[in-house]
Design a protein around this motif. Structure first.
Motif, PDB file in Angstrom:
ATOM      1  N   UNK A 881       0.834  -1.209   0.000  1.00  0.00           N
ATOM      2  CA  UNK A 881       0.000   0.000   0.000  1.00  0.00           C
ATOM      3  C   UNK A 881       0.870   1.261   0.000  1.00  0.00           C
ATOM      4  N   UNK A 882       1.668   1.455  -1.059  1.00  0.00           N
ATOM      5  CA  UNK A 882       2.513   2.663  -1.094  1.00  0.00           C
ATOM      6  C   UNK A 882       1.692   3.949  -1.110  1.00  0.00           C
ATOM      7  N   UNK A 883       0.439   3.839  -1.610  1.00  0.00           N
ATOM      8  CA  UNK A 883      -0.384   5.056  -1.699  1.00  0.00           C
ATOM      9  C   UNK A 883      -0.691   5.641  -0.330  1.00  0.00           C
ATOM     10  N   UNK A 884      -0.661   4.819   0.708  1.00  0.00           N
ATOM     11  CA  UNK A 884      -0.959   5.333   2.045  1.00  0.00           C
ATOM     12  C   UNK A 884       0.098   6.325   2.513  1.00  0.00           C
ATOM     13  N   UNK A 885       1.292   6.217   1.952  1.00  0.00           N
ATOM     14  CA  UNK A 885       2.343   7.179   2.267  1.00  0.00           C
ATOM     15  C   UNK A 885       2.426   8.278   1.214  1.00  0.00           C
ATOM     16  N   UNK A 886       2.417   7.896  -0.052  1.00  0.00           N
ATOM     17  CA  UNK A 886       2.679   8.880  -1.109  1.00  0.00           C
ATOM     18  C   UNK A 886       1.459   9.748  -1.424  1.00  0.00           C
ATOM     19  N   UNK A 887       0.244   9.210  -1.268  1.00  0.00           N
ATOM     20  CA  UNK A 887      -0.940  10.013  -1.589  1.00  0.00           C
ATOM     21  C   UNK A 887      -1.060  11.258  -0.714  1.00  0.00           C
TER      22      UNK A 887
END
Length: 914
Positions: A881-887
């Motif tokens: 879930x990289x989006x949880x950091x990058x979003x």
């Protein structure tokens, strides 16, 4: 009046009074009509009896009324039954009334409604709420326009606090009737938060209905519903989808006020940017939200909406309608907007910092500290940098007029303070005051920088603060942090060797930052130049080279050895001419710097996550490699323990076997040699006892005086060799500890053996050396044929002198030729019993010697395995879930762009600087 109305009101009897103008009571009139009807052939008394029942009912003679109505069997029969039930109701006979009501069969809608309403009240009185719900819903389904039905249902739902049905009724009636009364009822429910029991799209039709009838009321209802759904996170996004669909239908009229709704759009926009939503959760509705927001706000206050459209379009260009973007840009260009407040950007930075701390990537406090300084436009910040040979710190102290210590290792921010010196250490996690000035030198060695407040005419007069940064490998991080946020940079050069390799490396790094900063140079140590003409050449050469780096750069010659007060004027004039800004210009530049600082923070957070993933992957691979080595070393340690045990035991056993062999050889010699104790004068009657004692004495003497001392020397040698053997093992373990600690990058493995084991061996050997006494041997007192004959002969013939020679010869021959191997073995066994026990304990002792290294090794393996598992799980979550950091970083970027567009609009421009 219609017949149904008469029947409803129980006024049917009045039809008999129309032609009767007398003042007779209706009973008398109906009685006369009854008698008259009976004269007819045939006659029909049904209608008269029905009417009589009504009169009795109104007179509260319910029993008489029931009696009359029970006789009605024509088309009025259903009404009569209804009236009978009404009478039971009036008499309080609710059960009977219910039975009659429910037994009536009719297709007359009016009668059905009247029965339903009566049953509704009856059910409430009897606390049969389920039945009451059923009957009122039935009534609403038959004829919601029937007098008082909808209001009756509304009151009932409210009394039951059944807000779902109350809201549903209000929605349905609002759509059906278009009545303001129901609109306002729905608004009231929304304001109280009762509408949240429904999904947002449930209100689409009613909002359209309200919009078409009453636009001000529509705005109030939208705002109330918005507030209601904003409190329920799981439906907030769904509400936004509903709002967007509704506002596609909305066309604002000239002069129409949408300020409060625009504020709701603004709050929603900020909420979805800043509250941790993922891009995929909001990108579906955000473009429509922005377009609708712009549509309703452009007549009043379009700045926020226009900037939001532009910011979102910059990051998610694929999602915005180009016409909406063009409209937003036009509004930003044509409008006159207030100046942007820098505090808002600092607030955004604080939110970013707070988010970063909760996501395992904390932003340095230094970044926040620099941002706060940018807000203070009462002071201008001048970074002073230079190589170690430039004399930078000496220059700083000369202009400050006070020796404050050499900042050769740390960055120091010098600020004016009216009364006394104050020192604050600013580190990664915060700032702390330093109580003792004596600690200043110690602070220079830490990974932090120092804020040094002091009374200084130079700082006070120029309204400035000096940031003294060492341009070396350690200080470069501070320099690149302060440089883009500084109002100017003064780079100090050594006049002896200007623009050396270190200078060029530093200047190249500053150029690569790409942020405009006013850079000039100070040519220090000019006192070392031989003559004035040469000085001018050096200054001009330095100016030429400086402008290769920064085209507008100027050079100021300086010498710390010359009169400071004379040179201070030159420095002040130089700063005034080339650095210090007008307050308005300073504010504008500070805004740009602050935006750069926040954007850099976001970029650093992005890079930090990538570096974290890379670092985790490297750590996993490194720890797995270490695990292979640790497990291999564990096996090797087991082999080493086995080998050490074997070598030490073999050495001990070898020395013991040597002594055993000697005993086997020596004891028989000693016992044979005891033949010299026999003479012709011996008392042969007791000689076997005397010889047995003498033999044991000689064995004991041999053991104590000869064997044991020599054996102890052998054991001492064995102890020394064993200690060395174990010490060699310990040395190797120390080497391996160093190797593994180097691999781990920290002191983690300590493989320390227990040398107390060797000390215990020494103590045990010494104690055994004092136990040389062994139990006596039965050498000549055994029941053996030869011994028996000798002892018998001695007793029989020992007293006869002429026989002594014979006995002497026989005894001597016996002692010299006897086999003593059994006795020698017995002596050896008795002597070595304690040494045998000692030997058996060597296995356990050597295990104890290596026990702690094995424990440490096992613990290290387990800890490393746990670290690998934890690192792999963390990396897995990061990659899942990289989006949880990058979003959130992306959405912070949108918010930053939004603020930057607002700032540019206030300054008469639109495009943000990157």
């Amino acid at each position: 009046m219609t017949e149904e109305k008469l029947l409803m009101e129980k006024s049917f009897y009045e039809t008999f009074l129309i032609d009767n103008e007398s003042t007779l009571h209706p009973i008398e009139v109906l009685g006369a009509a009854f008698v008259e009807e009976q004269q007819n052939e045939p006659y029909d008394l049904t209608y008269i009896r029905y009417a009589q029942g009504e009169v009795y009912f109104h007179s509260k003679d319910y029993e008489a009324a029931i009696f009359k109505w029970e006789s009605v069997l024509n088309e009025l029969e259903p009404w009569a039954k209804k009236n009978i039930a009404d009478s039971y109701y009036a008499l309080g006979m609710l059960s009977s009334a219910e039975d009659v009501y429910t037994g009536i069969s009719t297709e007359n809608p009016v009668l059905t409604m009247e029965i339903s309403l009566q049953l509704f009240h009856l059910y409430i009185e009897r606390s049969k709420l389920k039945s009451a719900y059923r009957i009122i819903e039935k009534a609403l389904g038959i004829d919601p326009d029937y007098p008082h039905v909808s209001q009756l249902a509304k009151t009932f739902y409210e009394e039951q606090q059944d807000w779902k049905n109350a809201v549903g009724l209000a929605v349905g009636e609002s759509i059906r009737t278009g009545s303001e009364i129901w609109f306002r009822s729905l608004l009231e429910y929304a304001e109280m938060g009762y509408t949240s029991v429904y999904t947002p799209n449930y209100f689409y039709d009613v909002l359209i209905a309200v919009y078409e009838k009453d636009r001000p009321l529509f705005r109030d209802l939208v705002q109330s519903l918005w507030t209601s759904f904003r409190e329920v996170p799981e439906t907030h996004i769904e509400w936004m989808a509903t709002v967007n669909t509704i506002f596609e239908y909305v066309e604002p009229e000239t002069g129409e006020r949408w300020g409060e709704i625009s504020a709701e759009f603004q709050n929603a926009y900020l909420h979805f940017l800043e509250e941790g939503y993922l891009v995929k959760e909001i990108e579906g509705f955000m473009p429509a939200l922005l377009a609708n927001w712009l549509k309703i706000s452009k007549q009043e206050q379009p700045l926020f909406a226009s900037a939001a459209v532009m910011a979102w379009s910059d990051v998610f260009a694929y999602s915005m309608d180009p016409e909406v973007v063009e409209e937003a840009e036009r509004l930003l260009l044509q409008g006159e907007y207030p100046a942007f407040k820098m505090e808002e950007t600092l607030l955004l930075l604080n939110k970013i910092i707070s988010w970063s701390e909760g996501n395992g990537a904390p932003v340095s406090y230094k970044m926040k500290w620099i941002a706060e300084q940018l807000l203070d436009t009462s002071q201008q910040y001048l970074v002073v940098a230079g190589s170690e040979s430039s004399g930078k710190s000496s220059f700083v102290q000369s202009v400050l007029g006070e020796s404050v210590g050499e900042a050769e290792h740390s960055t120091v921010v010098y600020r004016y303070h009216r009364d006394q010196v104050e020192v604050t250490e600013v580190h990664e996690r915060g700032a702390e005051k330093v109580e003792s000035i004596a600690d200043f030198e110690e602070l220079m060695e830490r990974e932090s920088f120092v804020e040094y407040r002091l009374p200084s005419d130079f700082l006070q007069k120029n309204g400035s603060a000096l940031i003294d940064v060492q341009a070396n490998s350690r200080g470069m991080k501070d320099l690149t942090s302060f440089y883009p946020a500084a109002d100017g940079l003064l780079y100090v050069l050594n006049a002896d060797a200007p623009f050396n390799a270190e200078d060029r490396k530093t200047l190249r790094t500053l150029k690569e930052i790409g942020q405009h900063v006013n850079v000039h140079f100070l040519l220090n140590k000019m006192d070392k130049i031989d003559h004035a003409g040469h000085s001018e050449e050096i200054i001009e050469s330095a100016r030429t080279k400086a402008r290769e780096w920064f085209p507008s750069a100027e050079v100021l010659p300086y010498s710390s050895l010359e009169a400071v007060h004379l040179q201070q004027r030159d420095v002040e004039a130089f700063l005034k001419n080339h650095y210090f800004h007008h307050p308005g210009e300073l504010k504008r530049e500070r805004r740009v710097k602050l935006f750069y600082l926040v954007r850099k923070t976001l970029k650093d957070l992005f890079s930090q996550r990538k570096n974290q993933e890379l670092g985790l992957q490297e750590a996993i691979e490194k720890n797995k490699d270490i695990l292979v080595r640790l497990n291999g070393f564990h096996t090797y340690l087991e082999d080493m323990q086995h080998d050490k045990t074997k070598d030490i035991k073999d050495s001990f056993r070898k020395k013991k076997e040597e002594m055993k062999k000697e005993i086997s050889r020596k004891v028989p010699e000693i016992l044979s040699g005891c033949s010299d104790l026999i003479t012709e004068e011996s008392d042969f009657r007791q000689i076997h006892t005397e010889l047995n004692e003498a033999m044991n004495a000689r064995i004991q003497s041999y053991i104590q005086e000869d064997l044991m001392p020599r054996y102890m020397i052998l054991l001492e040698n064995w102890l020394q060799s064993s200690r060395q053997e174990l010490q060699d093992g310990q040395d190797y373990l120390h080497e391996m500890s160093t190797t593994f600690n180097e691999l781990f990058g920290k002191d983690r493995v300590v493989l320390q053996c227990d040398f107390q084991v060797v000390d215990d061996w020494k103590r045990d050997v010494s104690r055994m050396g004092t136990r040389a006494q062994i139990d006596k041997e039965n050498i000549l007192l055994k029941f053996k044929p030869g011994q028996f004959l000798l002892k018998s002969a001695g007793k029989l013939f020992g007293g006869i002198p002429q026989n002594k020679n014979l006995l002497h010869t026989q005894y001597k021959r016996y002692l010299e030729n006897e086999d003593y191997s059994e006795t020698a073995e017995s002596v050896a066994n008795k002597f070595f019993v304690q040494f045998d026990l000692f030997e058996k304990s060597l296995d356990q002792d050597i295990q104890s010697f290596f026990a702690e290294p094995f424990n440490q090794l096992d613990l290290t393996i387990k800890e490393t395995e746990a670290e690998v598992a934890a690192e792999e799980e963390t990396l897995k979550k990061m990659k899942e879930h990289p989006e949880r950091y990058f979003d959130p970083i992306t959405l912070f970027e949108v918010k930053l762009l939004h603020d930057e567009y607002r700032m540019k609009a206030g300054a008469g421009s639109t495009r943000p600087s990157y």
